[in-house]
Design a protein around this motif. Structure first.
Motif, PDB file in Angstrom:
ATOM      1  N   THR A   6       0.839  -1.195   0.000  1.00 60.63           N
ATOM      2  CA  THR A   6       0.000   0.000   0.000  1.00 60.63           C
ATOM      3  C   THR A   6       0.883   1.258   0.000  1.00 60.63           C
ATOM      4  N   PRO A   7       0.466   2.302  -0.730  1.00 62.34           N
ATOM      5  CA  PRO A   7       1.263   3.533  -0.781  1.00 62.34           C
ATOM      6  C   PRO A   7       1.369   4.197   0.584  1.00 62.34           C
ATOM      7  N   LEU A   8       2.449   4.912   0.811  1.00 62.76           N
ATOM      8  CA  LEU A   8       2.622   5.643   2.061  1.00 62.76           C
ATOM      9  C   LEU A   8       1.750   6.891   2.057  1.00 62.76           C
ATOM     10  N   THR A   9       1.198   7.216   3.220  1.00 67.29           N
ATOM     11  CA  THR A   9       0.416   8.444   3.367  1.00 67.29           C
ATOM     12  C   THR A   9       1.351   9.599   3.715  1.00 67.29           C
ATOM     13  N   GLN A  10       0.848  10.815   3.571  1.00 66.02           N
ATOM     14  CA  GLN A  10       1.646  11.996   3.901  1.00 66.02           C
ATOM     15  C   GLN A  10       2.043  11.986   5.374  1.00 66.02           C
ATOM     16  N   ARG A  11       1.121  11.585   6.222  1.00 61.90           N
ATOM     17  CA  ARG A  11       1.414  11.553   7.658  1.00 61.90           C
ATOM     18  C   ARG A  11       2.541  10.577   7.965  1.00 61.90           C
ATOM     19  N   LEU A  12       2.540   9.436   7.293  1.00 59.90           N
ATOM     20  CA  LEU A  12       3.581   8.446   7.530  1.00 59.90           C
ATOM     21  C   LEU A  12       4.929   8.941   7.011  1.00 59.90           C
ATOM     22  N   VAL A  13       4.929   9.571   5.828  1.00 57.27           N
ATOM     23  CA  VAL A  13       6.172  10.117   5.277  1.00 57.27           C
ATOM     24  C   VAL A  13       6.756  11.151   6.235  1.00 57.27           C
ATOM     25  N   GLN A  14       5.911  12.039   6.729  1.00 55.77           N
ATOM     26  CA  GLN A  14       6.385  13.064   7.660  1.00 55.77           C
ATOM     27  C   GLN A  14       6.920  12.452   8.944  1.00 55.77           C
ATOM     28  N   GLY A  15       6.242  11.411   9.429  1.00 52.02           N
ATOM     29  CA  GLY A  15       6.674  10.755  10.656  1.00 52.02           C
ATOM     30  C   GLY A  15       8.013  10.065  10.510  1.00 52.02           C
ATOM     31  N   LEU A  16       8.261   9.428   9.364  1.00 57.26           N
ATOM     32  CA  LEU A  16       9.537   8.748   9.136  1.00 57.26           C
ATOM     33  C   LEU A  16      10.698   9.747   9.107  1.00 57.26           C
ATOM     34  N   VAL A  17      10.486  10.885   8.458  1.00 55.01           N
ATOM     35  CA  VAL A  17      11.542  11.904   8.397  1.00 55.01           C
ATOM     36  C   VAL A  17      11.793  12.496   9.780  1.00 55.01           C
TER      37      VAL A  17
ATOM     38  N   VAL B 247       9.567  17.522   6.203  1.00 56.19           N
ATOM     39  CA  VAL B 247       9.900  16.967   4.894  1.00 56.19           C
ATOM     40  C   VAL B 247      10.328  18.079   3.940  1.00 56.19           C
ATOM     41  N   HIS B 248       9.644  19.236   4.005  1.00 58.16           N
ATOM     42  CA  HIS B 248       9.941  20.312   3.057  1.00 58.16           C
ATOM     43  C   HIS B 248      11.314  20.930   3.307  1.00 58.16           C
ATOM     44  N   VAL B 249      11.854  20.732   4.515  1.00 57.05           N
ATOM     45  CA  VAL B 249      13.218  21.206   4.798  1.00 57.05           C
ATOM     46  C   VAL B 249      14.207  20.541   3.842  1.00 57.05           C
ATOM     47  N   LEU B 250      13.914  19.309   3.446  1.00 59.20           N
ATOM     48  CA  LEU B 250      14.799  18.585   2.524  1.00 59.20           C
ATOM     49  C   LEU B 250      14.854  19.284   1.171  1.00 59.20           C
ATOM     50  N   ARG B 251      13.730  19.793   0.705  1.00 59.97           N
ATOM     51  CA  ARG B 251      13.684  20.489  -0.588  1.00 59.97           C
ATOM     52  C   ARG B 251      14.482  21.792  -0.519  1.00 59.97           C
ATOM     53  N   HIS B 252      14.352  22.523   0.589  1.00 61.91           N
ATOM     54  CA  HIS B 252      15.160  23.728   0.766  1.00 61.91           C
ATOM     55  C   HIS B 252      16.641  23.378   0.860  1.00 61.91           C
ATOM     56  N   THR B 253      16.931  22.244   1.463  1.00 57.55           N
ATOM     57  CA  THR B 253      18.313  21.777   1.555  1.00 57.55           C
ATOM     58  C   THR B 253      18.878  21.518   0.159  1.00 57.55           C
ATOM     59  N   PHE B 254      18.086  20.878  -0.684  1.00 56.72           N
ATOM     60  CA  PHE B 254      18.486  20.596  -2.065  1.00 56.72           C
ATOM     61  C   PHE B 254      18.855  21.893  -2.789  1.00 56.72           C
ATOM     62  N   CYS B 255      17.980  22.879  -2.736  1.00 48.89           N
ATOM     63  CA  CYS B 255      18.233  24.156  -3.428  1.00 48.89           C
ATOM     64  C   CYS B 255      19.441  24.869  -2.832  1.00 48.89           C
ATOM     65  N   SER B 256      19.552  24.860  -1.508  1.00 47.24           N
ATOM     66  CA  SER B 256      20.648  25.575  -0.851  1.00 47.24           C
ATOM     67  C   SER B 256      21.996  24.933  -1.137  1.00 47.24           C
ATOM     68  N   HIS B 257      22.049  23.603  -1.109  1.00 43.65           N
ATOM     69  CA  HIS B 257      23.317  22.920  -1.373  1.00 43.65           C
ATOM     70  C   HIS B 257      23.774  23.151  -2.814  1.00 43.65           C
ATOM     71  N   LEU B 258      22.834  23.162  -3.741  1.00 42.19           N
ATOM     72  CA  LEU B 258      23.192  23.463  -5.127  1.00 42.19           C
ATOM     73  C   LEU B 258      23.767  24.878  -5.238  1.00 42.19           C
ATOM     74  N   ALA B 259      23.111  25.833  -4.569  1.00 38.83           N
ATOM     75  CA  ALA B 259      23.586  27.216  -4.623  1.00 38.83           C
ATOM     76  C   ALA B 259      24.969  27.353  -4.013  1.00 38.83           C
ATOM     77  N   MET B 260      25.193  26.691  -2.870  1.00 36.03           N
ATOM     78  CA  MET B 260      26.491  26.803  -2.195  1.00 36.03           C
ATOM     79  C   MET B 260      27.602  26.110  -2.974  1.00 36.03           C
ATOM     80  N   ARG B 261      27.234  25.176  -3.840  1.00 32.04           N
ATOM     81  CA  ARG B 261      28.239  24.505  -4.663  1.00 32.04           C
ATOM     82  C   ARG B 261      28.404  25.169  -6.024  1.00 32.04           C
TER      83      ARG B 261
END
Length: 271
Positions: free
Chosen positions: A175-186, A200-214
């Motif tokens: 069965t697919p993971l729910t949003q609540r479960l995804v958030q809980g795992l992170v 979870v959305h902190v990861l997306r900001h991390t992606f953009c920030s790491h690209l910028a810093m590199r």
């Protein structure tokens, strides 16, 4: 929740500027973001009434509150590496962290990702759908995008490939993971890594920030993240205190005979 208790008995053409101000006043204990959400719904409601010819014209002017530009959280390089390490004990958690931090996927995009979207030969992901509350739609912005895979994300996907479900993220019974479960795992992995920021959305900001810093350009980051406008990308790009410190240290580097410092910076011309 808000508009019906306040305006339910009123005719649409009776919603004047004074009434809009009273709505703002009644919501004064709410956050400015919540107030703007309510006003946006009211604005859309009245514009639709004009479009459907229930009203001849807009009966009022709706102005949103000014919001301060907030600084979104992100993980610095060391913190992110600790989070990845803490997530390795669980297949789904490891994939979620890497899909967010190494590929910039939103939570709904991770949940809707299917194995048919993963091309390990070309080492890229196709992001063309998102899930919210059981409904699968196009990604935010409505645009398909392709994201190249990092080495570790490609390896994690290869090792985690299963036939239980079409979805990349799924439970033991398929069965697919729910949003609540995804958030809980992170959040659980972030606590194990002793990190304060657990969303979870902190990861997306991390992606953009790491690209910028590199050194990645803003337009490239915009394309990879699937942002509609560059301003959104720039709000997601942050620089760590260590990167700021390193930038200042460029001023301490001695100039060479070519007019460049040890860090390769060109010396400014003397006027």
């Amino acid at each position: 929740m808000h508009l019906l208790p306040l305006l339910g008995p009123k005719r649409l053409d009776a919603i004047t500027n004074a009434v809009v101000q009273s709505v703002k006043h009644s919501l004064r204990e709410r956050s400015p973001k919540t107030v703007n959400n309510v006003l946006t719904v009211l604005n859309k409601l009245l514009k639709t009434a004009v479009e459907w010819e229930e009203l001849d014209r807009m009966p009022c002017t709706i102005r949103l509150l000014r919001l301060p530009k907030s600084s979104a959280a992100f993980h610095d390089f060391d913190d992110y590496d600790r989070l990845v390490a803490a997530a390795k004990s669980d297949r789904n958690t490891h994939l979620i962290v890497l899909l967010g931090g190494d590929a910039g996927l939103r939570c709904g995009e991770m949940m809707a990702l299917e194995w048919s979207d993963v091309d390990l030969a070309k080492r890229q992901l196709r992001v063309e759908r998102s899930e919210r509350k059981g409904h699968v739609t196009a990604p935010k912005g409505g645009r398909l995008r392709f994201v190249p895979l990092t080495v570790r994300l490609a390896a994690a996907l290869r090792e985690s490939r299963h036939l239980k479900s079409d979805r990349v993220l799924s439970s033991a019974d398929g069965t697919p993971l729910t949003q609540r479960l995804v958030q809980g795992l992170v959040a659980r992995a972030a606590r194990r890594a002793n990190l304060r920021n657990q969303g979870v959305h902190v990861l997306r900001h991390t992606f953009c920030s790491h690209l910028a810093m590199r050194g990645a350009g803003a337009r490239a980051i915009q394309e990879l993240a699937g942002h509609q406008d560059l301003a959104t990308t720039q709000r997601c790009m942050h620089v760590s205190p260590a990167a700021v410190e390193n930038a200042i240290r460029l001023l301490d580097s001695p100039l060479t005979s070519t007019g460049r410092g040890d860090q390769g910076e060109t010396a400014p011309a003397v006027s």
